[in-house]
Design a protein around this motif. Structure first.
Motif, PDB file in Angstrom:
ATOM      1  N   THR A 236      48.373  35.237 -28.565  1.00 12.44           N
ATOM      2  CA  THR A 236      47.842  34.134 -29.344  1.00 12.44           C
ATOM      3  C   THR A 236      47.823  34.508 -30.824  1.00 12.44           C
ATOM      4  O   THR A 236      47.283  35.552 -31.191  1.00 12.44           O
ATOM      5  N   PRO A 237      48.364  33.633 -31.675  1.00 10.15           N
ATOM      6  CA  PRO A 237      48.267  33.910 -33.114  1.00 10.15           C
ATOM      7  C   PRO A 237      46.815  33.772 -33.589  1.00 10.15           C
ATOM      8  O   PRO A 237      46.032  33.042 -32.980  1.00 10.15           O
ATOM      9  N   MET A 238      46.487  34.445 -34.650  1.00 11.82           N
ATOM     10  CA  MET A 238      45.143  34.346 -35.210  1.00 11.82           C
ATOM     11  C   MET A 238      44.896  32.899 -35.649  1.00 11.82           C
ATOM     12  O   MET A 238      45.730  32.320 -36.346  1.00 11.82           O
ATOM     13  N   PRO A 239      43.761  32.330 -35.250  1.00 12.80           N
ATOM     14  CA  PRO A 239      43.489  30.945 -35.635  1.00 12.80           C
ATOM     15  C   PRO A 239      43.120  30.827 -37.115  1.00 12.80           C
ATOM     16  O   PRO A 239      42.775  31.823 -37.763  1.00 12.80           O
ATOM     17  N   GLU A 240      43.191  29.612 -37.617  1.00 14.59           N
ATOM     18  CA  GLU A 240      42.734  29.340 -38.983  1.00 14.59           C
ATOM     19  C   GLU A 240      41.220  29.495 -39.013  1.00 14.59           C
ATOM     20  O   GLU A 240      40.534  29.164 -38.050  1.00 14.59           O
ATOM     21  N   PHE A 241      40.695  30.009 -40.109  1.00 12.94           N
ATOM     22  CA  PHE A 241      39.250  30.173 -40.252  1.00 12.94           C
ATOM     23  C   PHE A 241      38.874  30.088 -41.719  1.00 12.94           C
ATOM     24  O   PHE A 241      39.722  30.249 -42.602  1.00 12.94           O
ATOM     25  N   VAL A 242      37.606  29.817 -41.963  1.00 13.78           N
ATOM     26  CA  VAL A 242      37.056  29.832 -43.318  1.00 13.78           C
ATOM     27  C   VAL A 242      35.707  30.541 -43.245  1.00 13.78           C
ATOM     28  O   VAL A 242      34.793  30.086 -42.553  1.00 13.78           O
ATOM     29  N   PHE A 243      35.606  31.671 -43.960  1.00 13.92           N
ATOM     30  CA  PHE A 243      34.355  32.395 -44.075  1.00 13.92           C
ATOM     31  C   PHE A 243      34.073  32.599 -45.559  1.00 13.92           C
ATOM     32  O   PHE A 243      34.831  32.118 -46.410  1.00 13.92           O
ATOM     33  N   GLN A 244      33.023  33.318 -45.882  1.00 16.11           N
ATOM     34  CA  GLN A 244      32.633  33.498 -47.274  1.00 16.11           C
ATOM     35  C   GLN A 244      32.460  34.985 -47.566  1.00 16.11           C
ATOM     36  O   GLN A 244      31.853  35.714 -46.769  1.00 16.11           O
TER      37      GLN A 244
ATOM     38  N   GLN B  97      40.084  48.884 -47.223  1.00 14.67           N
ATOM     39  CA  GLN B  97      40.632  48.176 -46.074  1.00 14.67           C
ATOM     40  C   GLN B  97      39.584  47.312 -45.362  1.00 14.67           C
ATOM     41  O   GLN B  97      39.904  46.548 -44.467  1.00 14.67           O
ATOM     42  N   ILE B  98      38.309  47.437 -45.779  1.00 18.09           N
ATOM     43  CA  ILE B  98      37.233  46.672 -45.140  1.00 18.09           C
ATOM     44  C   ILE B  98      36.830  45.496 -46.021  1.00 18.09           C
ATOM     45  O   ILE B  98      36.568  45.661 -47.212  1.00 18.09           O
ATOM     46  N   THR B  99      36.761  44.335 -45.410  1.00 13.56           N
ATOM     47  CA  THR B  99      36.258  43.134 -46.067  1.00 13.56           C
ATOM     48  C   THR B  99      35.094  42.625 -45.228  1.00 13.56           C
ATOM     49  O   THR B  99      35.242  42.405 -44.025  1.00 13.56           O
ATOM     50  N   VAL B 100      33.948  42.451 -45.861  1.00 12.10           N
ATOM     51  CA  VAL B 100      32.765  41.960 -45.164  1.00 12.10           C
ATOM     52  C   VAL B 100      32.563  40.495 -45.539  1.00 12.10           C
ATOM     53  O   VAL B 100      32.547  40.143 -46.720  1.00 12.10           O
ATOM     54  N   LEU B 101      32.418  39.666 -44.504  1.00 13.29           N
ATOM     55  CA  LEU B 101      32.318  38.224 -44.710  1.00 13.29           C
ATOM     56  C   LEU B 101      31.090  37.645 -44.029  1.00 13.29           C
ATOM     57  O   LEU B 101      30.576  38.220 -43.072  1.00 13.29           O
ATOM     58  N   ARG B 102      30.694  36.487 -44.512  1.00 19.28           N
ATOM     59  CA  ARG B 102      29.567  35.771 -43.923  1.00 19.28           C
ATOM     60  C   ARG B 102      30.075  34.483 -43.291  1.00 19.28           C
ATOM     61  O   ARG B 102      30.857  33.737 -43.893  1.00 19.28           O
ATOM     62  N   ASP B 103      29.629  34.229 -42.081  1.00 17.30           N
ATOM     63  CA  ASP B 103      29.968  33.004 -41.356  1.00 17.30           C
ATOM     64  C   ASP B 103      28.891  31.969 -41.684  1.00 17.30           C
ATOM     65  O   ASP B 103      27.973  31.729 -40.909  1.00 17.30           O
ATOM     66  N   VAL B 104      29.021  31.350 -42.843  1.00 14.73           N
ATOM     67  CA  VAL B 104      28.010  30.430 -43.363  1.00 14.73           C
ATOM     68  C   VAL B 104      27.823  29.222 -42.446  1.00 14.73           C
ATOM     69  O   VAL B 104      26.706  28.758 -42.231  1.00 14.73           O
ATOM     70  N   GLU B 105      28.911  28.725 -41.896  1.00 16.77           N
ATOM     71  CA  GLU B 105      28.851  27.507 -41.076  1.00 16.77           C
ATOM     72  C   GLU B 105      28.746  27.799 -39.581  1.00 16.77           C
ATOM     73  O   GLU B 105      28.859  26.890 -38.762  1.00 16.77           O
ATOM     74  N   ASN B 106      28.543  29.060 -39.216  1.00 21.64           N
ATOM     75  CA  ASN B 106      28.458  29.458 -37.804  1.00 21.64           C
ATOM     76  C   ASN B 106      29.627  28.918 -36.992  1.00 21.64           C
ATOM     77  O   ASN B 106      29.458  28.372 -35.902  1.00 21.64           O
TER      78      ASN B 106
ATOM     79  N   SER C 138      33.155  28.800 -32.263  1.00 18.86           N
ATOM     80  CA  SER C 138      34.109  27.732 -31.928  1.00 18.86           C
ATOM     81  C   SER C 138      35.550  28.114 -32.259  1.00 18.86           C
ATOM     82  O   SER C 138      36.478  27.677 -31.587  1.00 18.86           O
ATOM     83  N   VAL C 139      35.747  28.957 -33.264  1.00 23.49           N
ATOM     84  CA  VAL C 139      37.101  29.344 -33.658  1.00 23.49           C
ATOM     85  C   VAL C 139      37.633  30.486 -32.797  1.00 23.49           C
ATOM     86  O   VAL C 139      38.765  30.438 -32.313  1.00 23.49           O
ATOM     87  N   PHE C 140      36.818  31.513 -32.595  1.00 35.79           N
ATOM     88  CA  PHE C 140      37.276  32.718 -31.896  1.00 35.79           C
ATOM     89  C   PHE C 140      36.726  32.856 -30.473  1.00 35.79           C
ATOM     90  O   PHE C 140      37.260  33.607 -29.674  1.00 35.79           O
ATOM     91  N   GLY C 141      35.627  32.198 -30.184  1.00 36.08           N
ATOM     92  CA  GLY C 141      35.080  32.241 -28.836  1.00 36.08           C
ATOM     93  C   GLY C 141      34.112  33.378 -28.576  1.00 36.08           C
ATOM     94  O   GLY C 141      33.670  33.546 -27.452  1.00 36.08           O
ATOM     95  N   ALA C 142      33.757  34.154 -29.580  1.00 31.70           N
ATOM     96  CA  ALA C 142      32.833  35.271 -29.376  1.00 31.70           C
ATOM     97  C   ALA C 142      31.421  34.751 -29.174  1.00 31.70           C
ATOM     98  O   ALA C 142      30.966  33.888 -29.915  1.00 31.70           O
ATOM     99  N   ASP C 143      30.744  35.292 -28.177  1.00 27.56           N
ATOM    100  CA  ASP C 143      29.363  34.882 -27.940  1.00 27.56           C
ATOM    101  C   ASP C 143      28.420  36.076 -27.846  1.00 27.56           C
ATOM    102  O   ASP C 143      27.265  35.925 -27.492  1.00 27.56           O
TER     103      ASP C 143
END
Length: 182
Positions: free
Chosen positions: A38-46, A120-129, A133-138
Motif C-alpha cells: 500500500t502506498p503511503m496515504p495523503e496526510f496533513v499534520f503540523q 532525520q527526525i521530524t516531530v509532528l502534531r496531529d491537530v485534527e486527530n 482515520s488515515v492510517f488506522g492506528a488505534d
C-alpha cells in the motif's frame, strides 16, 4: 563405511537443495508481497512551529519510519529510548513522529530525547486527530515502516524491534516499472 559416506553425502546434498528451494520460494513470496504494498496515504499534520506538513514534504526515494506516539505512554518512552540508542541505523532514513497530544507535551518529549539534534527526525502534531482515520492506528506506539518507494513494508502495532523495522524498510523491491504508462 562407504555406505555411511554415501548416505551422508546424499543427506547433505538433499538438505542444500531443499534450502535453496525454500529460499527461492520465500524470495518469490516476498516479491509478491512487495508488489501489493500500500502506498503511503495523503496526510496533513503540523510541525511544532505550526507549519503544515504533508506527504509532499517527505524526501523522495528514502525509507520512512512513521511513529504514532503519546508522550505519556510508557511503551512510547521505552521505544524512544531504543530509537535513540540505535539512531545511527537510521542515519539515511526519515523518521516521522506524530502525536495527538498538546504541543507542550510533545515539545517536552522531543526535548527529553533530544530529537531536534537528529536531522532525520521530524516531530509532528496531529491537530485534527486524523491519524486513526488515515492510517488506522488505534494504539500507542504504532510504527509504520515504508520502503524507499513510500510503500508500506510492515505495520507494527504496539511497538517493535528496531532491527526488524530497519530491515523491512530496506528490503529492495524488484518490480518492473513501465515508462509508457501501461
Amino acid at each position: 563405511m562407504k555406505k555411511t559416506i554415501k548416505l551422508s553425502l546424499f543427506l547433505i546434498i538433499a538438505s542444500a537443495l531443499s534450502y535453496m528451494g525454500y529460499s527461492i520460494y520465500a524470495n518469490m513470496e516476498l516479491k509478491k508481497k512487495l508488489a501489493t504494498q500500500t502506498p503511503m496515504p495523503e496526510f496533513v499534520f503540523q510541525t511544532l512551529d505550526g507549519d503544515r506538513f504533508t506527504r509532499a514534504n517527505l524526501k523522495q526515494e528514502i525509507p520512512v519510519m512513521l511513529v504514532y506516539f503519546n508522550p505519556s505512554c510508557d511503551e512510547c518512552i521505552e521505544e524512544a529510548k531504543q530509537l535513540m540508542s540505535h539512531i545511527d541505523w537510521f542515519e539515511d532514513d526519515q523518521i516521522i513522529m506524530v502525536s495527538p497530544a498538546d504541543s507542550r507535551a510533545i515539545q517536552q518529549f522531543a526535548s527529553d530525547f533530544k530529537l531536534a539534534e537528529h536531522p532525520q527526525i521530524t516531530v509532528l502534531r496531529d491537530v485534527e486527530n486524523s491519524f486513526l482515520s488515515v492510517f488506522g492506528a488505534d494504539v500507542f506506539p504504532s510504527i509504520y515502516a515504508y520502503n524507499k518507494y513510500h510503500k508500506l513494508a510492515m505495520y507494527f502495532r504496539g511497538g517493535a524491534k528496531l532491527q526488524l523495522v530497519y530491515n523491512v524498510m530496506h528490503m529492495e523491491e524488484e518490480i518492473e516499472v513501465s515508462t509508457d504508462g501501461s
